[in-house]
Design an enzyme around this catalytic site. Structure first.
Site, PDB file in Angstrom:
ATOM      1  N   ASN A  69      -5.126   6.175  16.230  1.00 57.37           N
ATOM      2  CA  ASN A  69      -6.030   6.180  17.160  1.00 57.37           C
ATOM      3  C   ASN A  69      -6.582   7.732  17.519  1.00 57.37           C
ATOM      4  O   ASN A  69      -7.784   7.796  17.553  1.00 57.37           O
ATOM      5  CB  ASN A  69      -5.848   5.401  18.230  1.00 57.37           C
ATOM      6  CG  ASN A  69      -6.182   3.868  17.883  1.00 57.37           C
ATOM      7  OD1 ASN A  69      -6.047   3.506  16.630  1.00 57.37           O
ATOM      8  ND2 ASN A  69      -6.121   3.088  18.670  1.00 57.37           N
ATOM      9  N   GLU A  70      -5.763   8.623  17.516  1.00 56.06           N
ATOM     10  CA  GLU A  70      -6.023   9.829  17.622  1.00 56.06           C
ATOM     11  C   GLU A  70      -7.166  10.464  16.737  1.00 56.06           C
ATOM     12  O   GLU A  70      -8.131  11.105  16.805  1.00 56.06           O
ATOM     13  CB  GLU A  70      -5.028  10.925  17.782  1.00 56.06           C
ATOM     14  CG  GLU A  70      -4.249  10.833  19.005  1.00 56.06           C
ATOM     15  CD  GLU A  70      -3.602   9.446  19.253  1.00 56.06           C
ATOM     16  OE1 GLU A  70      -2.882   8.816  18.138  1.00 56.06           O
ATOM     17  OE2 GLU A  70      -3.262   8.602  20.454  1.00 56.06           O
ATOM     18  N   GLU A  92      -9.783  -1.167   5.858  1.00 53.32           N
ATOM     19  CA  GLU A  92      -8.696  -1.568   6.753  1.00 53.32           C
ATOM     20  C   GLU A  92      -9.049  -1.036   8.082  1.00 53.32           C
ATOM     21  O   GLU A  92      -8.198  -1.904   9.167  1.00 53.32           O
ATOM     22  CB  GLU A  92      -7.360  -0.318   6.306  1.00 53.32           C
ATOM     23  CG  GLU A  92      -6.147  -0.582   7.101  1.00 53.32           C
ATOM     24  CD  GLU A  92      -5.183   0.422   6.453  1.00 53.32           C
ATOM     25  OE1 GLU A  92      -5.412   1.341   5.731  1.00 53.32           O
ATOM     26  OE2 GLU A  92      -3.925   0.057   6.977  1.00 53.32           O
ATOM     27  N   GLN A 149       0.731  -1.212  -0.094  1.00 57.82           N
ATOM     28  CA  GLN A 149      -0.002  -0.079  -0.017  1.00 57.82           C
ATOM     29  C   GLN A 149       1.048   1.143  -0.009  1.00 57.82           C
ATOM     30  O   GLN A 149       1.644   1.320   0.824  1.00 57.82           O
ATOM     31  CB  GLN A 149      -0.788  -0.027   1.242  1.00 57.82           C
ATOM     32  CG  GLN A 149      -1.529   1.198   1.396  1.00 57.82           C
ATOM     33  CD  GLN A 149      -2.773   1.224   2.496  1.00 57.82           C
ATOM     34  OE1 GLN A 149      -3.831   0.668   2.349  1.00 57.82           O
ATOM     35  NE2 GLN A 149      -1.947   1.330   3.984  1.00 57.82           N
ATOM     36  N   GLY A 150       0.537   2.115  -0.849  1.00 51.93           N
ATOM     37  CA  GLY A 150       1.344   3.322  -1.131  1.00 51.93           C
ATOM     38  C   GLY A 150       0.539   4.473  -0.581  1.00 51.93           C
ATOM     39  O   GLY A 150       0.321   5.271  -1.487  1.00 51.93           O
ATOM     40  N   SER A 178       1.073   6.405   2.852  1.00 54.65           N
ATOM     41  CA  SER A 178       2.181   7.201   3.614  1.00 54.65           C
ATOM     42  C   SER A 178       3.420   8.040   2.855  1.00 54.65           C
ATOM     43  O   SER A 178       3.733   7.366   1.865  1.00 54.65           O
ATOM     44  CB  SER A 178       2.628   6.802   4.845  1.00 54.65           C
ATOM     45  OG  SER A 178       1.742   6.297   5.669  1.00 54.65           O
TER      46      SER A 178
END
Lengths: 326, 383
Positions: free
Chosen positions: B366-367, B245, B125-126, B128
């Site tokens: 999670n933030e 995801e 997966q690209g 970030s």
């Protein structure tokens, strides 16, 4: 596998929600805090007429002949409004035990109520002074006659009339006493309703309340508090519904399932109460504001019929078996 | 309400269990996040594929068996119960594939899906980039139109690309309209990593495996047939993938239930050294794993009846990722001073802990998830 309620069950839930939204408002609750009974005049008979009180009673006794899966959603609604009535004791715990008892028809009609007592299981007995039928939770036996004495305590939740029941405990021992499970299940459902109500009140408040020129609900610190409360509720509720199914279907593991439900529901309601107060700030710390009516009920119910720790010990015996006292 | 599986579903469970018990490699394969382990895992994927277990919920023509969501959950429960290998194909089969089923052309589906299921093409997966993590819309890698060649030329860098050093293909977002704001003007491209102009540099992860990679693009060509969805509408396509995801498709409850059950076994072995407080936390963690299972059954019932889940997937991601960390922390507590050993019988717990620690970070921290819950589930204002 179908883990959902039927349309009929949801419609029944909606009808009860509509009734309680009108007849169990904060104004009604405040009246119950100060009146003689701690109850809402006339409401119990309306609930009986709808079939809520006698839901688990056979049709021959005027009941609906339904089961705990039907009842659990309705009890959640009674929690949402902090209903000040002995609904868990009567509708969830007592009614199925009164089959064959001459008083069942009057209970189903809403003429009399039941009180389930046992400091080891229930904690404090509630609305005992207006009850006619007394059942000892420890062995499921019905008291013949009346208690020797009712010692009134004063609950932090002013509409909860609480008592120590002094009575000659009726003899009898059953290998399978369903009362502790049905009482804890009903209380767990009420706690989910309370948690939902407190989250909803707080969401409404933080959307309106402005500080620094913006709604305080736009601050991440506030958002994260509320997300945590919503998260705990999201993963408590399915355990409550599953426990209702297990009790209704006499699943051999139903007691562990009920304990999982009550432990997580107690924690979820506790967290919701903390988050709700913190996000309201000082207004929530007043009795003029309505939040305390629900928060205090949550404090009481989180510990009634076994607190989270008590239920986790019960799960532990099922899960870890012999290690308990190792 | 009916909380039982049908006789057919139970038969499917037995069939899965028997097959897995016979086939799961013993001893366990080396980590799939190393070059050697990755190759061993691809052999396992081929074994799964040949028996039509690689992608049970997919159509038969792509190697699946048209299994229902319930059967998929049953397969996952049995898969993790059997202690079967990690799925090194997961970013393809669980993240990209649902997007291809939804947005891909029939030609793309026929060209890509079966090879993905067989492990012949492996996908990373690209998303970030050095300056686009949680703020995914800040993507800077660009794709410039090459009309003469019929495609796009990409330049830039992707990073923290899981198994990027071993995979053959990458799916990702690239900026195709430099004048568009933020999440507009992005395009979803499917990139063959053997294309000239692409350099992949492995990066060692926290656990010491080369599980991460940086991927550099220098005018690498991507033909039009590898645009997924419409050009400049990649954000909408990508959001479908991040939903997968965070939510159900990547993290079936089987994995956490299996971990929770192993934790309870470990607690029984260490019964003499546990105290009341620790046992209460063990019970709580196990209960929370079961809560995840039932919340999933609740959600799957809704999906089976045609309702889509939306921002609720953020609640799911918060729950499993924080549960996974707690389960492993409890195991390390039971192991005591021996927890630090990364060889020997119990080493899997430290390895698992290191992996679990990535859960609250990847797929949107999670933030960010808590913001999503607050804004889209509870309706709080963004500003």
């Amino acid at each position: 596998m179908r883990f959902a309620f039927t349309d009929e069950q949801l419609e029944f839930r909606d009808a009860v929600r509509d009734l309680l939204a009108k007849e169990c408002t904060p104004t009604h609750l405040r009246d119950a805090w100060t009146n003689d009974t701690g109850r809402i005049p006339g409401l119990w008979r309306q609930l009986a007429e709808m079939g809520v009180v006698g839901m688990l009673a056979p049709e021959a006794n005027g009941g609906l002949g339904m089961d705990e899966i039907d009842l659990v959603l309705l009890l959640e609604e009674t929690g949402r409004v902090a209903l000040p009535e002995p609904i868990v004791d009567t509708a969830a715990a007592a009614v199925p035990e009164l089959i064959g008892d001459a008083r069942l028809d009057a209970v189903v009609r809403g003429e009399i109520t039941a009180c389930v007592f046992d400091p080891q299981i229930v904690g404090l007995a509630t609305w005992a002074d207006t009850a006619s039928v007394f059942i000892f939770a420890g062995n499921g036996e019905t008291l013949r006659g009346t208690p020797t004495e009712l010692r009134r305590g004063t609950s932090v939740d002013g509409s909860r009339r609480v008592f120590d029941v002094v009575a000659d405990i009726p003899a009898g021992a059953r290998t399978d006493n369903p009362i502790p499970d049905r009482g804890a299940l009903g209380t767990a459902a009420q706690l989910c309703g309370l948690a939902d109500r407190m989250i909803e009140m707080t969401v409404d408040y933080v959307k309106e309340r402005k500080q620094f020129g913006v709604p305080i609900g736009s601050f991440q610190a506030v958002k994260h508090h509320l997300a945590n409360a919503r998260l705990a509720l999201e993963f408590a509720r399915p355990l409550v519904y599953r426990a209702a199914y297990s009790v209704a279907r006499h699943d051999p593991d139903r007691s562990a399932h009920v304990s999982m439900a009550k432990a997580n529901a107690s924690d979820a309601a506790h967290l919701a109460s903390r988050v709700a107060l913190q996000c309201h700030g000082a207004i929530g710390y007043t009795t003029e504001y309505d939040l305390h009516l629900y928060m205090k009920r949550a404090w009481a119910l989180a510990r009634a019929w076994g607190d989270a720790g008590w239920h986790r010990q019960r799960i532990e015996r099922a899960l870890l078996g012999g290690t308990t006292n190792a | 309400m009916d909380l039982t599986f049908s006789p057919e579903e139970e038969a499917f469970r037995s069939e899965c269990r028997a097959w897995l018990d016979a086939k799961v490699p013993q001893p366990a394969l080396p980590s799939g996040d190393t070059r050697e382990g990755f190759a061993a895992h691809l052999e396992w994927e081929r074994t799964l594929f040949d028996a039509h277990y690689a992608v049970v919920s997919w159509p038969e023509r792509y190697g699946g068996r048209d299994a229902s969501l319930w059967e998929w959950l049953i397969f996952e429960e049995e898969y993790y119960r059997a202690g079967a290998p990690q799925r090194v194909t997961q970013n393809g089969i669980f993240l990209l594939a649902p997007t291809i089923f939804e947005f891909g052309t029939p030609e793309q589906q026929d060209r890509i899906l079966a090879k993905m299921a067989a492990g012949e093409q492996t996908w990373c997966q690209g998303w970030s980039e050095p300056n686009a993590g949680s703020d995914l819309a800040g993507i800077q890698s660009k794709a410039v139109r090459d009309d003469a060649a019929g495609g796009w030329r990409i330049t830039g860098q992707k990073t923290w690309t899981t198994r990027g050093a071993f995979c053959t293909h990458l799916f990702g977002l690239f900026r195709t309209d430099p004048d568009a704001e933020r999440h507009r003007g992005l395009t979803y491209l499917l990139v063959d990593l053997s294309t000239p102009g692409i350099t992949v540099r492995p990066v060692e992860r926290l656990d010491g495996d080369e599980g991460f990679a940086e991927v550099f693009f220098d005018d690498a060509f991507v033909p039009d047939e590898n645009v997924l969805g419409e050009a400049n509408h990649g954000w909408e396509v990508a959001m479908a993938t991040t939903g997968s995801e965070r939510g159900l498709t990547l993290r079936s409850p089987g994995r956490f239930m299996a971990t929770a059950n192993r934790l309870i076994e470990l607690a029984r072995e260490h019964a003499g050294t546990t105290d009341t407080a620790l046992r209460a936390r063990l019970v709580q963690a196990w209960t929370d794993a079961d809560a995840y299972r039932w919340q999933t059954f609740w959600t799957v019932t809704r999906m089976a009846e045609g309702k889509r889940s939306g921002a609720e997937s953020s609640l799911v991601k918060l729950w499993w990722s924080e549960l996974d960390v707690r389960l492993h922390e409890l195991a390390l507590e039971l192991l005591g001073p021996h927890a630090e050993l990364i060889d020997g019988d119990d080493a899997a717990w430290m390895k698992g802990y290191e992996f679990a620690l990535s859960g609250p970070i990847y797929a949107g921290t999670n933030e960010i998830q808590r913001n999503v819950v607050a804004e889209r589930v509870l309706g709080l204002p963004r500003k």
